[in-house]
Design a protein around this motif. Structure first.
Motif, PDB file in Angstrom:
ATOM      1  N   ILE A 193     -20.561   3.180 -20.279  1.00 11.35           N
ATOM      2  CA  ILE A 193     -19.636   2.467 -19.379  1.00 11.35           C
ATOM      3  C   ILE A 193     -19.364   3.302 -18.134  1.00 11.35           C
ATOM      4  O   ILE A 193     -19.358   2.790 -17.009  1.00 11.35           O
ATOM      5  CB  ILE A 193     -18.319   2.143 -20.103  1.00 11.35           C
ATOM      6  CG1 ILE A 193     -18.578   1.207 -21.287  1.00 11.35           C
ATOM      7  CG2 ILE A 193     -17.321   1.498 -19.139  1.00 11.35           C
ATOM      8  CD1 ILE A 193     -17.356   0.981 -22.156  1.00 11.35           C
ATOM      9  N   CYS A 194     -19.155   4.595 -18.336  1.00 12.60           N
ATOM     10  CA  CYS A 194     -18.882   5.495 -17.198  1.00 12.60           C
ATOM     11  C   CYS A 194     -20.061   5.516 -16.227  1.00 12.60           C
ATOM     12  O   CYS A 194     -19.871   5.466 -14.999  1.00 12.60           O
ATOM     13  CB  CYS A 194     -18.590   6.910 -17.698  1.00 12.60           C
ATOM     14  SG  CYS A 194     -17.011   7.089 -18.546  1.00 12.60           S
ATOM     15  N   ASP A 195     -21.285   5.583 -16.777  1.00 14.69           N
ATOM     16  CA  ASP A 195     -22.475   5.572 -15.908  1.00 14.69           C
ATOM     17  C   ASP A 195     -22.536   4.292 -15.088  1.00 14.69           C
ATOM     18  O   ASP A 195     -22.860   4.312 -13.891  1.00 14.69           O
ATOM     19  CB  ASP A 195     -23.744   5.697 -16.753  1.00 14.69           C
ATOM     20  CG  ASP A 195     -23.993   7.122 -17.229  1.00 14.69           C
ATOM     21  OD1 ASP A 195     -23.353   8.040 -16.681  1.00 14.69           O
ATOM     22  OD2 ASP A 195     -24.820   7.302 -18.138  1.00 14.69           O
ATOM     23  N   ARG A 196     -22.232   3.162 -15.728  1.00 11.89           N
ATOM     24  CA  ARG A 196     -22.266   1.869 -15.046  1.00 11.89           C
ATOM     25  C   ARG A 196     -21.222   1.818 -13.930  1.00 11.89           C
ATOM     26  O   ARG A 196     -21.483   1.324 -12.820  1.00 11.89           O
ATOM     27  CB  ARG A 196     -22.012   0.761 -16.080  1.00 11.89           C
ATOM     28  CG  ARG A 196     -22.413  -0.612 -15.595  1.00 11.89           C
ATOM     29  CD  ARG A 196     -22.535  -1.586 -16.756  1.00 11.89           C
ATOM     30  NE  ARG A 196     -21.264  -1.791 -17.429  1.00 11.89           N
ATOM     31  CZ  ARG A 196     -21.050  -1.573 -18.720  1.00 11.89           C
ATOM     32  NH1 ARG A 196     -22.037  -1.117 -19.489  1.00 11.89           N
ATOM     33  NH2 ARG A 196     -19.869  -1.801 -19.262  1.00 11.89           N
ATOM     34  N   LEU A 197     -20.044   2.354 -14.202  1.00 14.98           N
ATOM     35  CA  LEU A 197     -18.977   2.375 -13.194  1.00 14.98           C
ATOM     36  C   LEU A 197     -19.329   3.297 -12.028  1.00 14.98           C
ATOM     37  O   LEU A 197     -19.084   2.971 -10.866  1.00 14.98           O
ATOM     38  CB  LEU A 197     -17.658   2.811 -13.836  1.00 14.98           C
ATOM     39  CG  LEU A 197     -16.973   1.771 -14.718  1.00 14.98           C
ATOM     40  CD1 LEU A 197     -15.855   2.406 -15.534  1.00 14.98           C
ATOM     41  CD2 LEU A 197     -16.421   0.628 -13.872  1.00 14.98           C
ATOM     42  N   GLU A 198     -19.899   4.448 -12.341  1.00 19.16           N
ATOM     43  CA  GLU A 198     -20.294   5.382 -11.280  1.00 19.16           C
ATOM     44  C   GLU A 198     -21.330   4.752 -10.355  1.00 19.16           C
ATOM     45  O   GLU A 198     -21.249   4.904  -9.130  1.00 19.16           O
ATOM     46  CB  GLU A 198     -20.841   6.677 -11.896  1.00 19.16           C
ATOM     47  CG  GLU A 198     -19.768   7.549 -12.542  1.00 19.16           C
ATOM     48  CD  GLU A 198     -20.354   8.753 -13.255  1.00 19.16           C
ATOM     49  OE1 GLU A 198     -21.580   8.997 -13.112  1.00 19.16           O
ATOM     50  OE2 GLU A 198     -19.608   9.442 -13.956  1.00 19.16           O
ATOM     51  N   ASP A 199     -22.303   4.057 -10.932  1.00 20.83           N
ATOM     52  CA  ASP A 199     -23.324   3.385 -10.113  1.00 20.83           C
ATOM     53  C   ASP A 199     -22.690   2.315  -9.222  1.00 20.83           C
ATOM     54  O   ASP A 199     -23.060   2.163  -8.045  1.00 20.83           O
ATOM     55  CB  ASP A 199     -24.383   2.747 -11.014  1.00 20.83           C
ATOM     56  CG  ASP A 199     -25.265   3.779 -11.704  1.00 20.83           C
ATOM     57  OD1 ASP A 199     -25.293   4.928 -11.235  1.00 20.83           O
ATOM     58  OD2 ASP A 199     -25.903   3.428 -12.716  1.00 20.83           O
ATOM     59  N   ALA A 200     -21.729   1.568  -9.777  1.00 20.79           N
ATOM     60  CA  ALA A 200     -21.065   0.514  -9.000  1.00 20.79           C
ATOM     61  C   ALA A 200     -20.257   1.107  -7.848  1.00 20.79           C
ATOM     62  O   ALA A 200     -20.251   0.565  -6.730  1.00 20.79           O
ATOM     63  CB  ALA A 200     -20.151  -0.301  -9.914  1.00 20.79           C
TER      64      ALA A 200
END
Length: 295
Positions: A260-267
């Motif tokens: 989830i953190c990786d997805r948020l960082e990319d966004a």
């Protein structure tokens, strides 16, 4: 030498050429207003040098003494430019006030006016280059230099019109009056520049529009989380730091939370290129708004 530093070096060269042209225009006409315009060009040279030095420092990688990098160095050049602008305004006023009390005829020599106009055209073209490069690289130093030069272009056009008007009407006091108006315009420009730069040094948050975009992007990519809260942002030159707390179910694995953190960082980085993101993961008993995905 990267593109940003190369443009800053070019800015020094252009500023020096414009300075020489504007002083030649003053010598050809004897106009106090054109003299004030030339004085401001000295500030352009100093500001371009300050921006070049700051950019060379800003691109240095993080080290043991500066773990967050050196990007704030750009703000120091912008503040220094603001101070120099204010000093230029004071110098112009000191020259213009006596001339306003004792006006003298201005020799509006066509050659001098054309030289000044040529310098202004060169400045306008270079201001466009600086503003485009500054926005692309999110460089505070280049944007500050570009905005200042653009102000200088507007000022120069006003001065040229004033000198011509003084010559055509015989109202010689128009020349020093234009010089004083130039000083006030420069003073306002310097104040605006310092205010913006000091805001960066004081870790000002991103503007409300950018923050709203961030919140929207984060909400759309936080599937699996329960809540996000305590969002904080700050600028450091071309870098933007984003921090917040992410609440996940207590039974969620570290791997799932990390995804989830990786997805948020990319966004977030899709909205703010090169943003440095720090996420503090918490269990659901730390939620501030139970059952609601909020920021």
């Amino acid at each position: 030498m990267d593109r940003t530093t190369s443009i800053a070096l070019g800015s020094v060269v252009v500023a020096a050429v414009v300075l020489a042209l504007k002083f030649l225009a003053y010598l050809l006409t004897g106009s106090v207003a054109l003299y004030s315009d030339a004085l401001e060009s000295i500030i352009n040279v100093a500001a371009a040098l300050a921006a070049l030095i700051a950019l060379r420092v800003a691109v240095r990688p993080a080290d043991a003494n500066h773990p967050y990098g050196h990007t704030k160095a750009e703000y120091f050049s912008a503040v220094a430019e603001g101070v120099l602008i204010v000093l230029a305004a004071v110098s112009i006023a000191r020259e213009a006030l006596p001339a306003l009390q004792h006006p003298r005829a201005v020799d509006a020599a066509p050659a001098g006016l054309l030289v000044n106009l040529g310098a202004s055209v060169l400045n306008a073209l270079w201001a466009g280059v600086l503003l485009r490069a500054g926005r692309a690289a999110r460089s505070v130093a280049l944007l500050a230099d570009g905005r200042h030069i653009l102000t200088d272009v507007v000022t120069s056009i006003g001065v040229l019109l004033g000198v011509l008007l003084a010559r055509l009407t015989g109202l010689h006091w128009l020349d020093p009056l234009l010089a004083l108006l130039v000083a006030l315009n420069i003073l306002w420009s310097g104040w605006a520049l310092m205010r913006e730069s000091v805001g960066g040094l004081m870790d000002a948050a991103v503007d409300p529009t950018t923050e709203a975009r961030l919140r929207q992007a984060m909400s759309e990519h936080a599937e699996g989380a329960l809540e996000m809260h305590d969002l904080r942002t700050r600028h450091a030159g071309r870098m933007t730091f984003v921090e917040f707390h992410l609440v996940v179910p207590g039974a969620m694995s570290v791997q799932e939370a990390h995804t989830i953190c990786d997805r948020l960082e990319d966004a977030i980085r899709a909205e703010l290129e090169g943003a440095a993101v720090t996420i503090h993961v918490e269990p659901q008993d730390k939620a501030k708004h139970h059952g609601v995905l909020v920021i």
